[in-house]
Write an enzyme that holds these catalytic residues in place. Structure first.
Site, PDB file in Angstrom:
ATOM      1  N   PRO A  91       0.796  -1.236   0.000  1.00 31.14           N
ATOM      2  CA  PRO A  91       0.000   0.000   0.000  1.00 31.14           C
ATOM      3  C   PRO A  91       0.827   1.284   0.000  1.00 31.14           C
ATOM      4  O   PRO A  91       0.792   2.066   0.958  1.00 31.14           O
ATOM      5  CB  PRO A  91      -0.818  -0.135   1.291  1.00 31.14           C
ATOM      6  CG  PRO A  91       0.081  -0.910   2.205  1.00 31.14           C
ATOM      7  CD  PRO A  91       0.808  -1.891   1.321  1.00 31.14           C
ATOM      8  N   CYS A  92       1.546   1.534  -1.090  1.00 33.18           N
ATOM      9  CA  CYS A  92       2.316   2.778  -1.170  1.00 33.18           C
ATOM     10  C   CYS A  92       1.406   3.996  -1.232  1.00 33.18           C
ATOM     11  O   CYS A  92       1.858   5.124  -0.994  1.00 33.18           O
ATOM     12  CB  CYS A  92       3.285   2.752  -2.353  1.00 33.18           C
ATOM     13  SG  CYS A  92       2.554   2.364  -3.941  1.00 33.18           S
TER      14      CYS A  92
END
Length: 283
Positions: free
Chosen positions: A247-248
């Protein structure tokens, strides 16, 4: 030909961008609906079906003050606890199910000539994606914004000498359950990734930022044991080969501003708001 889900997401994305650009004037439901060429009734219904909340509630999740509050809650104690225990700080959510296995030098030398990769295309709440897997796990996930052909060409650039089959396998199917509202079918997702030791460390820390949570580049650098290395962390985040699963999108500026994203700031806003709404329903 675009599917109805793709059309709906584009309308939602257009509405989010409209709200974002006109936030100071606080446009109402009628203005947003007119902007996306829908009646207020149909726009509200479509948006709630997608996000689970009203457009007004969704925008609250994207405010700077909300982001600052979330950073306070998830950027320190909860992430510390997550790293120590290996668990999410706000419930047993999807980050618990994802494990990274780094590729060996032999698996990706000479352009990945030892790898056989299955790939397929699937709809997500945020647009069409391409997902690819080896026999060990997901090796690539990306939004196919231009075309399927371009998305596949980008995959092949990562592993030019691998062999490819367009096939939906069980590894991909399991990973795609992540986009559903019911995670009872979700098993452990395994990622089989090419990356340096530092990159994989950063990606593993990102997995411990809980859904609905946010962090900063400086905080990631500190958790990775490289305080002050925000630029290097930013590069590692930018090289993430698996959109959404790693989840950047949960990395924002310390000021609470959403900031940029490899897949576009509008999509980043959409994902952050969607996750915040989902987390609110689950908490």
């Amino acid at each position: 030909m675009e599917t109805q889900q793709e059309i709906n997401y584009k309308r939602i994305a257009e509405a989010i961008e409209f709200f974002r650009q006109n936030f100071k004037t606080q446009p109402g439901l009628e203005e947003a609906a007119e902007h996306v060429h829908l009646s207020p009734f149909h726009f509200q219904r479509m948006f709630q079906e997608w996000a689970g909340v009203t457009p007004k509630q969704f925008l609250q999740y994207l405010s700077v003050e909300h982001a600052k509050d979330i950073l306070k809650k998830t950027g320190a104690t909860l992430v510390d606890a997550a790293i120590e225990t290996g668990l999410s700080g706000t419930g047993r959510l999807y980050d618990l199910f994802i494990k990274i296995e780094g590729m060996t030098p032999g698996e990706y030398k000479n352009g990945g000539e030892l790898l056989h990769i299955n790939y397929s295309f699937a709809e997500s709440p945020f647009g069409l994606i391409i997902v690819a897997s080896t026999d060990k796990g997901i090796c690539h996930m990306a939004f196919a914004d231009e075309s399927r052909e371009t998305a596949f060409a980008n995959l092949k650039r990562a592993f030019p000498n691998a062999t490819y089959t367009q096939l939906v396998d069980s590894i991909q199917q399991n990973a795609l359950f992540i986009f559903g509202q019911d995670w009872s079918k979700l098993g452990q997702i395994k990622l089989h990734l090419k990356g340096t030791q530092f990159q994989i460390k950063v990606w593993e820390i990102l997995l411990k930022v809980p859904i609905g949570g946010l962090t900063t580049y400086a905080d990631l650098a500190e958790k990775a044991g490289h305080t002050g290395a925000s630029r290097a962390v930013g590069t590692a985040v930018g090289n993430n080969p698996v959109a959404f699963l790693i989840p950047c999108h949960r990395v924002i500026k310390a000021t609470g501003e959403i900031g940029q994203y490899h897949w576009g700031s509008v999509r980043k806003n959409a994902i952050i708001g969607w996750e915040a709404a989902k987390n609110n329903r689950l908490s």
